[in-house]
Enzyme design. Sequence first.
Site, PDB file in Angstrom:
ATOM      1  N   ALA A   1       1.277  -1.517   0.142  1.00 37.00           N
ATOM      2  CA  ALA A   1      -0.099   0.218   0.159  1.00 37.00           C
ATOM      3  C   ALA A   1       0.747   0.980  -0.148  1.00 37.00           C
ATOM      4  O   ALA A   1       1.802   1.642  -0.977  1.00 37.00           O
ATOM      5  CB  ALA A   1      -0.498  -0.300   1.272  1.00 37.00           C
ATOM      6  N   SER A   2       0.816   2.619   1.263  1.00 42.74           N
ATOM      7  CA  SER A   2       1.111   3.313   0.670  1.00 42.74           C
ATOM      8  C   SER A   2       2.416   3.403   1.636  1.00 42.74           C
ATOM      9  O   SER A   2       3.657   4.438   0.773  1.00 42.74           O
ATOM     10  CB  SER A   2       0.562   4.582   1.952  1.00 42.74           C
ATOM     11  OG  SER A   2      -0.542   5.076   1.038  1.00 42.74           O
TER      12      SER A   2
END
Length: 356
Positions: A79-80
């Site tokens: 993800a981020s």
Amino acid sequence: MRLATPIASVLALLLAGCATGAGSMQSSVDALMRDYTGDVPGAAVLVLREGQPLLRRGYGLADMDAGIPVTPATNFRLASVSKQFTAAAIVLLAQDGKLSLDDPVRKWLPSLPEVADPITLRHLLTHSSGLVDYEDLMAPDAVAQVHDIDVLHLLEREHRLYFAPGSDYRYSNGAYALLALIVGKASGRGFASFLHQRIFEPLGMAHTVAYESGISTVANRAYGHSLVDGQWQRTDQSSTSAVLGDGGIYSSIDDLSKWDAALYDDRLLSDASRADAFALHTPIHDEADVDGYGYGWRIHGEVLWHSGETIGGRNVIVRWPKRHFTVVVLTNRNDPEPYRLALKIADLYLPDSPPR
């Protein structure tokens, strides 16, 4: 019977003490990770000091349907946490002279509307562009997955900004999707290919990949899960899961140990580039544990960190560069967010409570 020499006796006691201490530390971490243990979506935990793993351990299941356990080689969707790799790719291209961080974004993506004229690549890196969130421009009932190029098309139709570029902070996944497209344009190859050839392969991150369905595969993959009505259900992909620049990289704690090592020397980024990436460019006043943002990193005192949140997964990497100390927690469940857990693990090894 031959008696041990005093030196040998002391050495034996020291080794025994180290083994006991390591075992006690692992037990303490195991206690913190008890909710991830057993036939439930799990986690992988890495603790590094001076580049050496003090703890490297998997908990629970990577694939509940098949009963496959998490190991240090399990690859989670970051993800981020992916944003630090997107930022590094841009900085690498700046080192190569292929682009400048002060280039206007429309130099590379001229189809963006004129309202984007003042936005530079540095604004994209530091979440100070003012771009409207692309997620809010998608149809509320969108099911089909969007890709980085689709993010550009959504923003092409948006003729407003939240604020003047460089004047404020607002976290922007869209900015990092645009950066991935710019990596492709400036390098002459796709974003995923650039990452593989310039970052993952040189660092020996053999199983890390910017995943593209139908093109690449994820070895030893962890699948995301969410707790629904008291039962764990697989929730591995959403309509935004195929966007690469803001969150599409899969990696393991074993590969991330190699990434962490490269952030201490110039094998990838120069001293000047690393200092720039780790500098506080955009102050943040309304978030706990964050003083500001660099290039793909949140900054708080001496700590560099970033979390990642995706459907069925929560991750975090927390680094104390001056202490050469790092904690990584990767999970394949929708809750809880593991940043506080990582800090509790760090406290076990850094009892003097490192500044945060």
